[in-house]
Design a protein around this motif. Sequence first.
Motif, PDB file in Angstrom:
ATOM      1  N   ILE A  23     -80.044  54.103  27.162  1.00 54.12           N
ATOM      2  CA  ILE A  23     -79.862  52.812  27.828  1.00 54.12           C
ATOM      3  C   ILE A  23     -80.884  52.704  28.954  1.00 54.12           C
ATOM      4  CG2 ILE A  23     -78.316  51.370  29.211  1.00 54.12           C
ATOM      5  CD1 ILE A  23     -75.970  52.551  27.775  1.00 54.12           C
ATOM      6  N   SER A  24     -81.550  51.571  29.039  1.00 58.24           N
ATOM      7  CA  SER A  24     -82.525  51.340  30.098  1.00 58.24           C
ATOM      8  C   SER A  24     -82.312  49.959  30.687  1.00 58.24           C
ATOM      9  CB  SER A  24     -83.953  51.471  29.547  1.00 58.24           C
ATOM     10  OG  SER A  24     -84.910  51.171  30.547  1.00 58.24           O
ATOM     11  N   ASN A  25     -82.052  49.929  31.995  1.00 58.51           N
ATOM     12  CA  ASN A  25     -81.867  48.655  32.681  1.00 58.51           C
ATOM     13  C   ASN A  25     -80.794  47.793  32.032  1.00 58.51           C
ATOM     14  OD1 ASN A  25     -82.468  46.831  34.771  1.00 58.51           O
ATOM     15  ND2 ASN A  25     -83.927  45.707  33.495  1.00 58.51           N
ATOM     16  N   GLY A  26     -79.727  48.458  31.553  1.00 62.66           N
ATOM     17  CA  GLY A  26     -78.610  47.732  30.973  1.00 62.66           C
ATOM     18  C   GLY A  26     -78.766  47.389  29.505  1.00 62.66           C
ATOM     19  N   ARG A  27     -79.937  47.626  28.926  1.00 56.53           N
ATOM     20  CA  ARG A  27     -80.173  47.351  27.500  1.00 56.53           C
ATOM     21  C   ARG A  27     -80.130  48.639  26.694  1.00 56.53           C
ATOM     22  NH1 ARG A  27     -82.688  42.595  25.838  1.00 56.53           N
ATOM     23  NH2 ARG A  27     -82.187  43.435  23.764  1.00 56.53           N
ATOM     24  N   ILE A  28     -79.553  48.563  25.506  1.00 55.11           N
ATOM     25  CA  ILE A  28     -79.513  49.719  24.612  1.00 55.11           C
ATOM     26  C   ILE A  28     -80.907  49.917  24.022  1.00 55.11           C
ATOM     27  CG2 ILE A  28     -78.574  50.637  22.458  1.00 55.11           C
ATOM     28  CD1 ILE A  28     -75.991  49.153  23.056  1.00 55.11           C
ATOM     29  N   THR A  29     -81.445  51.119  24.171  1.00 53.32           N
ATOM     30  CA  THR A  29     -82.772  51.434  23.643  1.00 53.32           C
ATOM     31  C   THR A  29     -82.717  52.410  22.474  1.00 53.32           C
ATOM     32  OG1 THR A  29     -82.974  53.117  25.368  1.00 53.32           O
ATOM     33  CG2 THR A  29     -83.969  50.976  25.820  1.00 53.32           C
ATOM     34  N   ASP A  30     -81.564  53.037  22.270  1.00 49.82           N
ATOM     35  CA  ASP A  30     -81.410  53.950  21.128  1.00 49.82           C
ATOM     36  C   ASP A  30     -79.987  53.817  20.586  1.00 49.82           C
ATOM     37  OD1 ASP A  30     -81.313  56.043  19.273  1.00 49.82           O
ATOM     38  OD2 ASP A  30     -82.691  57.274  20.442  1.00 49.82           O
ATOM     39  N   ASN A  31     -79.811  52.860  19.687  1.00 49.07           N
ATOM     40  CA  ASN A  31     -78.490  52.574  19.132  1.00 49.07           C
ATOM     41  C   ASN A  31     -77.912  53.790  18.413  1.00 49.07           C
ATOM     42  OD1 ASN A  31     -76.560  51.813  16.984  1.00 49.07           O
ATOM     43  ND2 ASN A  31     -76.932  49.719  17.647  1.00 49.07           N
ATOM     44  N   LYS A  32     -78.732  54.457  17.624  1.00 45.68           N
ATOM     45  CA  LYS A  32     -78.237  55.557  16.797  1.00 45.68           C
ATOM     46  C   LYS A  32     -77.693  56.698  17.641  1.00 45.68           C
ATOM     47  CE  LYS A  32     -79.494  58.630  12.988  1.00 45.68           C
ATOM     48  NZ  LYS A  32     -80.568  59.048  12.037  1.00 45.68           N
ATOM     49  N   VAL A  33     -78.446  57.104  18.659  1.00 50.50           N
ATOM     50  CA  VAL A  33     -78.009  58.212  19.513  1.00 50.50           C
ATOM     51  C   VAL A  33     -76.730  57.855  20.249  1.00 50.50           C
ATOM     52  CG1 VAL A  33     -78.584  59.553  21.577  1.00 50.50           C
ATOM     53  CG2 VAL A  33     -80.286  59.252  19.767  1.00 50.50           C
ATOM     54  N   ASP A 118     -76.696  37.473  28.371  1.00 56.94           N
ATOM     55  CA  ASP A 118     -77.756  37.298  27.388  1.00 56.94           C
ATOM     56  C   ASP A 118     -77.246  37.637  25.982  1.00 56.94           C
ATOM     57  OD1 ASP A 118     -80.689  37.239  26.536  1.00 56.94           O
ATOM     58  OD2 ASP A 118     -80.116  39.296  26.029  1.00 56.94           O
ATOM     59  N   LYS A 119     -77.474  36.743  25.029  1.00 56.62           N
ATOM     60  CA  LYS A 119     -76.945  36.927  23.672  1.00 56.62           C
ATOM     61  C   LYS A 119     -77.464  38.199  23.020  1.00 56.62           C
ATOM     62  CE  LYS A 119     -76.085  32.052  22.552  1.00 56.62           C
ATOM     63  NZ  LYS A 119     -76.451  30.914  21.667  1.00 56.62           N
ATOM     64  N   ASN A 120     -78.745  38.486  23.192  1.00 52.90           N
ATOM     65  CA  ASN A 120     -79.315  39.677  22.565  1.00 52.90           C
ATOM     66  C   ASN A 120     -78.652  40.950  23.079  1.00 52.90           C
ATOM     67  OD1 ASN A 120     -81.141  38.194  21.002  1.00 52.90           O
ATOM     68  ND2 ASN A 120     -82.683  38.198  22.629  1.00 52.90           N
ATOM     69  N   THR A 121     -78.389  40.975  24.400  1.00 52.14           N
ATOM     70  CA  THR A 121     -77.722  42.142  24.989  1.00 52.14           C
ATOM     71  C   THR A 121     -76.324  42.308  24.414  1.00 52.14           C
ATOM     72  OG1 THR A 121     -78.969  41.898  27.054  1.00 52.14           O
ATOM     73  CG2 THR A 121     -76.950  43.192  27.143  1.00 52.14           C
ATOM     74  N   SER A 122     -75.587  41.204  24.326  1.00 50.02           N
ATOM     75  CA  SER A 122     -74.216  41.288  23.810  1.00 50.02           C
ATOM     76  C   SER A 122     -74.206  41.740  22.361  1.00 50.02           C
ATOM     77  CB  SER A 122     -73.508  39.938  23.957  1.00 50.02           C
ATOM     78  OG  SER A 122     -74.128  38.950  23.151  1.00 50.02           O
ATOM     79  N   TYR A 123     -75.115  41.217  21.544  1.00 46.36           N
ATOM     80  CA  TYR A 123     -75.165  41.618  20.133  1.00 46.36           C
ATOM     81  C   TYR A 123     -75.516  43.088  19.994  1.00 46.36           C
ATOM     82  CZ  TYR A 123     -75.171  36.568  19.235  1.00 46.36           C
ATOM     83  OH  TYR A 123     -74.842  35.241  19.195  1.00 46.36           O
ATOM     84  N   ASP A 124     -76.422  43.574  20.860  1.00 43.43           N
ATOM     85  CA  ASP A 124     -76.796  44.997  20.814  1.00 43.43           C
ATOM     86  C   ASP A 124     -75.577  45.893  21.032  1.00 43.43           C
ATOM     87  OD1 ASP A 124     -79.427  44.389  20.351  1.00 43.43           O
ATOM     88  OD2 ASP A 124     -80.097  44.735  22.416  1.00 43.43           O
ATOM     89  N   TYR A 125     -74.756  45.548  22.016  1.00 45.83           N
ATOM     90  CA  TYR A 125     -73.582  46.368  22.330  1.00 45.83           C
ATOM     91  C   TYR A 125     -72.515  46.256  21.240  1.00 45.83           C
ATOM     92  CZ  TYR A 125     -75.038  47.892  26.958  1.00 45.83           C
ATOM     93  OH  TYR A 125     -75.705  48.503  27.983  1.00 45.83           O
ATOM     94  N   LEU A 126     -72.308  45.052  20.744  1.00 42.04           N
ATOM     95  CA  LEU A 126     -71.305  44.877  19.684  1.00 42.04           C
ATOM     96  C   LEU A 126     -71.710  45.633  18.418  1.00 42.04           C
ATOM     97  CD1 LEU A 126     -70.469  41.072  20.136  1.00 42.04           C
ATOM     98  CD2 LEU A 126     -69.122  43.029  20.893  1.00 42.04           C
TER      99      LEU A 126
END
Length: 287
Positions: A23-33, A118-126
């Motif tokens: 995670i970097s600055n609140g955004r997921i950068t490595d979903n798999k890990v 932000d929609k992209n951020t929410s979709y990343d987490y979901l």
Amino acid sequence: GQFLYKMWHLVNCALVETPANAISNGRITDNKVLSTTIKNVMQEKNIREKKAIIAISCHRTITRYITMPNMPVNELKEAIKWEAKNHIPVFSDNLLIDGKILKQTEDNKLNIVLAGLDKNTSYDYLNMLQDAGLDPIAIDIYPAALKRLFSSSNVEEPYCIVDIGASLIKLIIINKGTIYADNVVHFGNQSLIEDKTNLGVIDEIRRFLQYFSTQNRGENVKSLILTGGGALHKNVGNFMTGELNIPSIKILDFHNFDVDFEAFDFENKKLHLFSNAIGLAMRGVVI
């Protein structure tokens, strides 16, 4: 957790470090890990619940607290969208906007929290939660989660919840049974107490508390409730009290909480590390 016989019971819990660079600055950068880490710790701790509620890093979430006329729920949802355009400065079609009633006032109006993400951020987490085998049912906000947890603390209002993390502090002022305002203050990775450059952080906290006083005819916040990992520092309470001239307290004993600390093999004070998670788990039972 479970809510039985007017008591919260901690059924299971797990604490694991966030994988490096996931995670970097609140955004997921490595979903798999990240999803694999969650899946593995749930298997290790035999956590079977699949429903998940999350809150995303505060600087990724925009919150505003407003008052609106009382109206039917179906009308309120549409009205919230229009109000958001007036109150959220970066309003755009790329934001997910939602609102929640916090309280009905004595003059029959509604105190409401508006939240934008932000929609992209929410979709990343979901998507990450689904990849971990979970069923995400809500994205919540940290102020609401912490308010739920400490609403049973019987601390005299107004008070300010101070959630001290690794690199930011979340501030939530509670007044008249609801959230009055919240703020996020960033600081370096060094100790809040030991790093003298963090005195600027104290100035930001002081300005936030002064804002409340100015807006409420000189009424002052009566106490600071400290939580989060930073609250584990033995001198942080004295430091905050000395700098802000407001009593600081650490609440660990809740009259409606039942925790078997021996079974989970951690000290009572480590509850501070779970304060956000516990508040999220209470969603749907406590507003």
